[in-house]
Design an enzyme around this catalytic site. Structure first.
Site, PDB file in Angstrom:
ATOM      1  N   ASP A 281      31.810  26.052  50.091  1.00  0.00           N
ATOM      2  CA  ASP A 281      30.593  26.818  50.332  1.00  0.00           C
ATOM      3  C   ASP A 281      30.347  26.839  51.847  1.00  0.00           C
ATOM      4  O   ASP A 281      31.066  26.194  52.621  1.00  0.00           O
ATOM      5  CB  ASP A 281      29.399  26.236  49.543  1.00  0.00           C
ATOM      6  CG  ASP A 281      28.302  27.289  49.359  1.00  0.00           C
ATOM      7  OD1 ASP A 281      28.368  28.347  50.020  1.00  0.00           O
ATOM      8  OD2 ASP A 281      27.379  27.063  48.562  1.00  0.00           O
TER       9      ASP A 281
HETATM   10  C1  BGC Z   1      25.592  29.911  49.208  1.00  0.00           C
HETATM   11  C2  BGC Z   1      26.679  30.610  48.433  1.00  0.00           C
HETATM   12  C3  BGC Z   1      27.106  31.872  49.144  1.00  0.00           C
HETATM   13  C4  BGC Z   1      27.510  31.523  50.561  1.00  0.00           C
HETATM   14  C5  BGC Z   1      28.016  32.700  51.340  1.00  0.00           C
HETATM   15  C6  BGC Z   1      25.890  29.782  50.676  1.00  0.00           C
HETATM   16  O1  BGC Z   1      24.782  29.366  51.391  1.00  0.00           O
HETATM   17  O2  BGC Z   1      25.360  28.644  48.637  1.00  0.00           O
HETATM   18  O3  BGC Z   1      26.238  30.898  47.139  1.00  0.00           O
HETATM   19  O4  BGC Z   1      28.130  32.500  48.437  1.00  0.00           O
HETATM   20  O5  BGC Z   1      26.387  30.975  51.218  1.00  0.00           O
HETATM   21  O6  BGC Z   1      27.017  33.567  51.699  1.00  0.00           O
END
Ligand code: BGC
Length: 757
Positions: A281
Site C-alpha cells: 500500500d
Molecule cells: C490506500 C489504498 C489505495 C492507495 C493508492 C492508500 O492510501 O490505502 O487503498 O489504493 O492509497 O491510492
C-alpha cells in the site's frame, strides 16, 4: 455428461497452465537481459503527483527515472494523452523498452460513479455489481489505465472505521460473492483485451479489524476468526482469477502485513496458490520504520523476503535493495522472482505485444459518461437503496401537492459521489433537488430550504472533513435562521423530505468517527421539522451505518441512499416516487449506540447468553443498552410486503455426502411488484469449536408480482456445514443443524435436521 464436463475442465486448466508457462518463459527471456538496476526498477511504482495523494509524495525526477528503467509502473494519472506521454518515455527511451503498467483507485466507477461499495453490496445483486466493475473497466481503459486498485474486500464489523464504506460489510460469504463479481467485471474473460483491466485485491489482510475503528490502527486477531470470517473474501477474489494483491497497512501477529512472510508467502502463495504479484500500500514499506521493526533498508529487505513484489511510492526497494544484495541481506533469486511476477503481469495485460493497447484518444468521447453508463449507474443506485422505515406507507410519494425538500445534502451535487472518486467529477452528478424536479415536472410543488449546515463544528470536524477541498460549507446565515426557514417551508407542505447525513469524505480513508450519528446541526433541523407534525421522510446520504435511534422513532420514513454516485438525484427520485420499489438490504449491522460496537449478526452464543427478556444479572448484556442492533444485517423493507411459509426440508435425517433441499414459499402479499432478497442461514449448535449463532450460506434475489407466490429452494451440501477447527482444517462435524430462511438475519423461519457421517 459428467465425463464431458471433467474433460472440459481438464482442457481449460491445461490451457490456462500452458498460457501461464508460455508467459513465464517469455518473461524469463526478458529477465535474462536485464541489469540488476533494471530489475529493481520494475519493482518501483510511483505517483507523478497530480492524482490522489494519501501520503507523502517522495518521487522526484520521474521523467528521468522512467527513461533509465527505474520505474515499473505509475498510478494517479489518466487520459490517453498523459499516459501516452509517460509510456513513450519507457518504451522509446529505456534500454529494454519495457512498458509500464498504469494503475488508479477505480473503486466504484471511473468517471460514471456508481454508489459507494457498501451501497452496492446492499443490492445483493451480483449481476449489477459485476456490470458496475465492467463499466468502470471500460471507462478507465478508455482513459489509458490497465490496473484497478479494487476490489476492496476487507470485512468490517466496526462502523467507526471510515473505510467500511469501501467494502461489502460484515459477512464473509456475501463479501466473497461480491469479490468474485468485481474481479469478473474488471478482468472479463480476456485480460489482454483493451477494455478489461487487472484487479488488485486489497487490503491484504484484515485491515478492517483495526482496533476501536481507528484508521491505520493495530489488528490483533485469532487464527480461527481470520480463517472463518476475515480471509474468505480475499480467497474468493483469488479464485476468481485476480491478477494482483495489495498488502495492508496493519500488522498481523506483530508483523506488518507488508513484511509478513506467513501472510504473503505461506498463506497466499503456498496454501492458496496465488500466481500474480503483490504491491504494497501507499508507503507501507517505509511505514514499517514507524511500526518499529527496523530502518528503511531492513524493512525493505524483509518485505521482499516476505513475498512483496512492488513498492508503492516509498522507493525503499529502489534505494536500498542493491545495498542489501551486496550485504547478503536479500538474494538475487528473490529480486528476480519479484521482477518476473511484474513482467508476467505485463504480458497478461498484452503490454509487451502492444504497449499502447489501452491508449486510444478516440475512446473517451464514446466510452466515458455515455448515456448507457449513466443509465446503469442510476439503476445500480436505485437497487442499492435500503428502506429502513415506512410508517403508514408514506412512501412511495404521490406526484401531487407540495413537498418541502430540506437539508444540506438536498441541493448538493458535491457530496453525491462519496469517497474515493479520483476521476469522478461532482459537477456531473445530479442533486436530489434536480432529480426530484425532473421526476415531478409540473405535477407537484417543491419548496426547497437548506435548513442547516452539514456540520457547525468549525473548530475540528470541518477542518478535517474539508482537508481534500470544501465539501461541507458554512452558510452565512445563523443556524436559527436556516432552521426557521425550513420549518416555514414544512408548514406550507404536505410532506417533508429531509436529505441529511454525511459529506463525501466523512467516510473513507482516514475518516474514522467516534460518534457515528447524524451531525448535531442536522439533528437540530430534524427535531424542529418533526415538531411540525408533517410526515417526515428522511433520505440519508452516508458512507457507513449510523446511529439513528431518535430518527427511527420520530421520522415517518427513512430511505438509506448511501452516496449514490453520478445519477444520485435521479435514482433517489425513482425510489421516492415508486418507479423502482426498493429492495436493498443492509450488509453491515446498524448499532443503536457506539458502545455496542463491534456488533455483527454472526456473533457467538457465549457461556451466559442473554435472551433479551427481563433484567438478569450475570448475563452477557449491558446495564444501559440492549444487545439488539437498531437494524440487523440483511434488513431492508419494500413498498410491498413479503410473507414466508415455514421451511420445508427434503429430508430431516441425512448421511455423508447426501444433499438437502430447503424450501419456502414466498408470497408478495402487498400491492406492488417487488424484489426480495431471500436469505439462507445455518446454525451448527454443537461442534468441537464454538460457532456463530448463525452464518449466511446462501441468498436469492427474486421478483414477485403483487399477489404472486413462488417456491424458493436452496440446495445444501456438507460444504455449507463446514468450518475451520482448532487445527485450521476445514471440516464438518455430524449432528444437529438448524436451517433458517428469512427476510433478514433476525427474522427467519427455522427447521432442524440431523446430518451424520
Ligand atoms: C490506500 C489504498 C489505495 C492507495 C493508492 C492508500 O492510501 O490505502 O487503498 O489504493 O492509497 O491510492
Amino acid at each position: 455428461m459428467k465425463k464431458l464436463l471433467t474433460v472440459a475442465i481438464f482442457v481449460f486448466f491445461s490451457f490456462v497452465s500452458f498460457a501461464q508457462n508460455d508467459i513465464t518463459s517469455k518473461a524469463k527471456a526478458i529477465l535474462a537481459k536485464m541489469t540488476l538496476e533494471e530489475k529493481i526498477g520494475q519493482l518501483n511504482l510511483i505517483i507523478p503527483g497530480d492524482g490522489a495523494v494519501t501520503g507523502s509524495v517522495v518521487s522526484s525526477n520521474v521523467e528521468n527515472k522512467i527513461k533509465t528503467g527505474k520505474v515499473g509502473g505509475l498510478f494517479g494519472i489518466y487520459t490517453p494523452e498523459k499516459i501516452r506521454k509517460a509510456q513513450d518515455l519507457a518504451v522509446k527511451y529505456s534500454r529494454l523498452h519495457i512498458p509500464m503498467i498504469f494503475g488508479l483507485d477505480v473503486i466504484h466507477g471511473h468517471k460514471t460513479i456508481f454508489p459507494i461499495p457498501l451501497g452496492m453490496s446492499a443490492s445483493w445483486d451480483m449481476g449489477l455489481i459485476e456490470q458496475s466493475a465492467q463499466i468502470a473497466a471500460k471507462e478507465s481503459t478508455a482513459d489509458g489505465l490497465n490496473w484497478a486498485f479494487s476490489p476492496m474486500v476487507d470485512i468490517a464489523r466496526d462502523a467507526r472505521w471510515g473505510r467500511i464504506s469501501e467494502g461489502s460489510g460484515e459477512d464473509p460469504y456475501l463479501g466473497g460473492e461480491i469479490a468474485k463479481a468485481m474481479v469478473r467485471g474488471y478482468q472479463g474473460k480476456d485480460l489482454s483485451s483493451n477494455n478489461t483491466m487487472m484487479a488488485c485485491v486489497k487490503h491484504f489482510a484484515l485491515y478492517g479489524g483495526a482496533e476501536a475503528g481507528r484508521e491505520y490502527n493495530t489488528v490483533d486477531m485469532s487464527r480461527i476468526k481470520m480463517y472463518e470470517y476475515y480471509l474468505p473474501p480475499y480467497k474468493a477474489a483469488l479464485d476468481a482469477g485476480a491478477g494482483s494483491f495489495m498488502s495492508s497497512f496493519n500488522e498481523i501477529d506483530g508483523v506488518p502485513a507488508t513484511a509478513n512472510k506467513w501472510l504473503l508467502t505461506d498463506l497466499l502463495r503456498k496454501q492458496w496458490g496465488f500466481k500474480g504479484f503483490v504491491v504494497s500500500d501507499y508507503t507501507s514499506v517505509n511505514e514499517m520504520v514507524n511500526h518499529g521493526i527496523g530502518d528503511l533498508q531492513t524493512v525493505t529487505a524483509r518485505s521482499l523476503k516476505a513475498g512483496l513484489d512492488m513498492d508503492m511510492v516509498g522507493e525503499g526497494m529502489l534505494t536500498t535493495l542493491q545495498k542489501s544484495l551486496t550485504e547478503g541481506k536479500v538474494s538475487l533469486a528473490e529480486i528476480d522472482q519479484a521482477c518476473l511476477r511484474i513482467l508476467e503481469a505485463k504480458f497478461k495485460l498484452g503490454l509487451f505485444d502492444d504497449p499502447y493497447r489501452y491508449i486510444d484518444e478516440a475512446r473517451p468521447a464514446k466510452d466515458i459518461l455515455s448515456t448507457d453508463n449513466r443509465t446503469a449507474a442510476r439503476n445500480m443506485a436505485a437497487h442499492s437503496m435500503v428502506l429502513l422505515k415506512n410508517d403508514k406507507q408514506v412512501l412511495p410519494l404521490k406526484k401531487s401537492g407540495t413537498i418541502a425538500l430540506v437539508g444540506p445534502l438536498a441541493d448538493n451535487r458535491r457530496n453525491m459521489l462519496g469517497t474515493w472518486v479520483v476521476a469522478g467529477d461532482w459537477k456531473q452528478s445530479v442533486s436530489v433537488l434536480e432529480g426530484i424536479k425532473q421526476a415531478i415536472g409540473n405535477s407537484a410543488n417543491i419548496i426547497y430550504s437548506k435548513g442547516s449546515n452539514i456540520t457547525d463544528d468549525t473548530a475540528l470536524f470541518l477542518k478535517r472533513v474539508n482537508a481534500l477541498g470544501v465539501e461541507a460549507e458554512i452558510d452565512s446565515r445563523s443556524p436559527e435562521v436556516m432552521i426557521s426557514e425550513a420549518v416555514a417551508a414544512a408548514n406550507k407542505s404536505d410532506v417533508i423530505v429531509a436529505v441529511v447525513g454525511e459529506s463525501a469524505n466523512m467516510s473513507g480513508e482516514a475518516a474514522s468517527r467516534a460518534d457515528i450519528g447524524i451531525p448535531a446541526s442536522q439533528q437540530a433541523l430534524l427535531k424542529a421539522l418533526a415538531k411540525t407534525g408533517k410526515p417526515l421522510v428522511i433520505v440519508l446520504i452516508n458512507g457507513r451505518p449510523l446511529t439513528l435511534v431518535w430518527e427511527n422513532e420520530h421520522a415517518t420514513a427513512i430511505l438509506d441512499a448511501w452516496a449514490p454516485g453520478t445519477e444520485a438525484g435521479n435514482a433517489v427520485a425513482d425510489v421516492l416516487f415508486g418507479k423502482y420499489n426498493p429492495s436493498g438490504k443492509i450488509t453491515a449491522t446498524f448499532p443503536r449506540s457506539v458502545g455496542q460496537i463491534p456488533i455483527y449478526y454472526n456473533h457467538k452464543n457465549t457461556g451466559r447468553p442473554f435472551d433479551g427478556t427481563g433484567f438478569p444479572k450475570y448475563k452477557s448484556n449491558y446495564l444501559d443498552e440492549s444487545n439488539e442492533p437498531l437494524y440487523p444485517f440483511g434488513y431492508g423493507l419494500s413498498y410491498t410486503s413479503f410473507e414466508y411459509s415455514p421451511v420445508m426440508l427434503s429430508k430431516t435425517k441425512l448421511k455423508g455426502e447426501e444433499k438437502l433441499t430447503a424450501t419456502v414459499t414466498l408470497t408478495n402479499a402487498g400491492k406492488y411488484a417487488g424484489e426480495e432478497v431471500v436469505q439462507l442461514y445455518i446454525t451448527d449448535p454443537v461442534a468441537s469449536v464454538t460457532r456463530a449463532v448463525k452464518d449466511l450460506k446462501g441468498f436469492q434475489k427474486v421478483l414477485l408480482q403483487a399477489g404472486e407466490s413462488k417456491e424458493i429452494s436452496f440446495r445444501i451440501t456438507t460444504e455449507q456445514l463446514s468450518f475451520f477447527n482448532s487445527d485450521l482444517k476445514k471440516v464438518w462435524e455430524p449432528g444437529k443443524f438448524i436451517v433458517h430462511i428469512g427476510t433478514n438475519s433476525s427474522h427467519v423461519q427455522s427447521a432442524e435436521l440431523e446430518w451424520n457421517k
